[in-house]
Write a protein that holds these residues in place. Structure first.
Motif, PDB file in Angstrom:
ATOM      1  N   VAL A 263      24.053 151.797 -16.631  1.00 47.29           N
ATOM      2  CA  VAL A 263      23.139 150.760 -16.606  1.00 47.29           C
ATOM      3  C   VAL A 263      22.194 151.256 -17.710  1.00 47.29           C
ATOM      4  O   VAL A 263      22.049 152.332 -18.401  1.00 47.29           O
ATOM      5  N   TYR A 264      21.972 150.297 -18.811  1.00 43.91           N
ATOM      6  CA  TYR A 264      21.047 150.438 -19.656  1.00 43.91           C
ATOM      7  C   TYR A 264      20.288 151.109 -19.880  1.00 43.91           C
ATOM      8  O   TYR A 264      19.800 151.752 -20.972  1.00 43.91           O
ATOM      9  N   ASN A 265      19.148 151.070 -18.538  1.00 38.94           N
ATOM     10  CA  ASN A 265      17.973 151.640 -18.624  1.00 38.94           C
ATOM     11  C   ASN A 265      18.184 153.222 -17.444  1.00 38.94           C
ATOM     12  O   ASN A 265      17.091 153.230 -16.982  1.00 38.94           O
ATOM     13  N   GLY A 266      19.516 153.185 -17.432  1.00 36.89           N
ATOM     14  CA  GLY A 266      19.893 154.628 -16.733  1.00 36.89           C
ATOM     15  C   GLY A 266      18.597 156.148 -16.737  1.00 36.89           C
ATOM     16  O   GLY A 266      18.576 156.727 -15.825  1.00 36.89           O
ATOM     17  N   GLY A 267      18.815 156.027 -18.085  1.00 34.41           N
ATOM     18  CA  GLY A 267      18.015 157.437 -18.495  1.00 34.41           C
ATOM     19  C   GLY A 267      16.655 157.132 -18.653  1.00 34.41           C
ATOM     20  O   GLY A 267      16.217 158.350 -18.695  1.00 34.41           O
ATOM     21  N   PHE A 268      16.273 156.351 -17.959  1.00 30.82           N
ATOM     22  CA  PHE A 268      14.733 156.773 -18.374  1.00 30.82           C
ATOM     23  C   PHE A 268      13.720 157.067 -17.580  1.00 30.82           C
ATOM     24  O   PHE A 268      12.969 158.718 -18.578  1.00 30.82           O
TER      25      PHE A 268
END
Length: 341
Positions: A263-268
């Protein structure tokens, strides 16, 4: 012996428990001790691989590269699309023989490491190198790193949408053996062993090779290293490349552990925890990054069992504060510049 603060602490604890904000479940913590330890070591291994990228860049450039979490996300999507390109459909677990399975995981891992490594080098060239040439102050680098992180997130959001990609699972978690009743799965073993092996490879590279000596020389004294013939720009590029490659490897094991995590913000949040692990072990210390990641992963699992699942992320940062209060340089505290060959 009672202290003046004891009644206050006891009262606050009692209020939190009565209001349902915290579930102090010591019995469950004891029952799940080994399961939490094994699970925590597996998650901590992923934190550690990402944390090495933070600690390498900081050790050499004195830069906190907050965009490193998005380098990890690039690796996650690269792994996902590599699985899809090899014909694995979302949903369920693919039925693959052992040798093709190993080959597929190796291909996906290589693709992820190449994608993350190349993205890290590109980030260094586009975002940070121009600032170095202009002699920008450290605060500008920090702001640029945060801006680059959000920019990469938005690119993924625009191109792929805000929903996570459908899960693709190649390997089902299967119990290999048990420790005091707690099962140890094939994925947990693979993740932990791979993290140790990759850590040893990175540590050996930095401490035993000619290029690694250049990295340590620049970390210790960039000006003297340049006078001695070390190409600083090459060292900077190499540092980002190595950190990116390890983040790509972490992405493979992360997606194997949580198949629907693309998912696009999975690394936050994971990136913040990996940075926490790097600081916990001793920022700028490769072995400290590994130790910090493992300690953080285990502590999180203990904490969520004892206090309740919603406190998992709180535990990670409270642990960091407590450790830094007593040891500001982290658990190991030795910088990359002082690492001995």
């Amino acid at each position: 012996m009672k202290t003046g603060n004891t009644p206050v602490i006891t009262h606050v604890t009692s209020v939190l428990a009565q209001d349902g904000l915290v579930d102090f479940n010591f019995g469950l913590l004891v029952d799940r001790f080994w399961a939490n330890t094994i699970d925590g070591l597996a998650y901590g291994s992923i934190y550690a691989l990402v944390a090495i990228g933070y600690t390498l860049v900081y050790g050499v450039l004195r830069l906190i590269n907050f965009a490193h979490s998005e380098i990890f996300v690039i690796g996650v999507f690269a792994t996902y699309f590599a699985f899809a390109a090899m014909g694995f459909a979302p949903g369920g677990t693919a039925q693959v023989a052992l040798l093709p399975l190993i080959g597929s995981l190796l291909v996906a891992g290589i693709v992820a490491m190449l994608a993350s490594g190349a993205s890290a080098v590109l980030l260094e060239r586009v975002a940070y190198r121009p600032l170095r040439k202009r002699g920008a102050p450290p605060l500008v680098f920090l702001i640029t790193a945060i801006g680059a992180s959000f920019a990469i997130q938005q690119i993924f959001l625009i191109t792929l949408g805000g929903n996570s990609q459908p899960s693709i699972r190649l390997l089902r978690p299967t119990e290999v053996f048990s420790v005091f009743g707690a099962r140890v799965t094939n994925i947990q073993i693979l993740t932990f062993v791979a993290a140790i092996v990759l850590m040893v490879v990175a540590d050996t590279f930095v401490n035993r090779t000619r290029l690694g000596r250049g990295v340590r020389a620049v970390s210790q004294d960039p000006t003297t290293a340049t006078l001695m013939g070390v190409n600083r720009e090459r060292v900077f590029m190499l540092t980002f490349l190595l950190g990116g490659v390890l983040a790509g490897a972490a992405a493979l094991f992360y997606l194997m552990t949580i198949p629907a995590a693309a998912v696009y913000n999975g690394g936050f949040l994971l990136g913040i925890k990996a940075f926490t692990a790097a600081v916990l072990g001793g920022i700028g210390n490769l072995r400290g990054a590994l130790l910090g990641g493992l300690v953080l992963g285990v502590a999180e699992n203990y904490g969520q069992t004892f206090f309740g699942g919603e406190w998992r992320d709180v535990i990670a940062f409270v642990l960091l504060i407590i450790v830094l209060m007593f040891r500001p340089t982290g658990i190991l505290g030795e910088s990359l510049a002082k690492a001995r060959a």
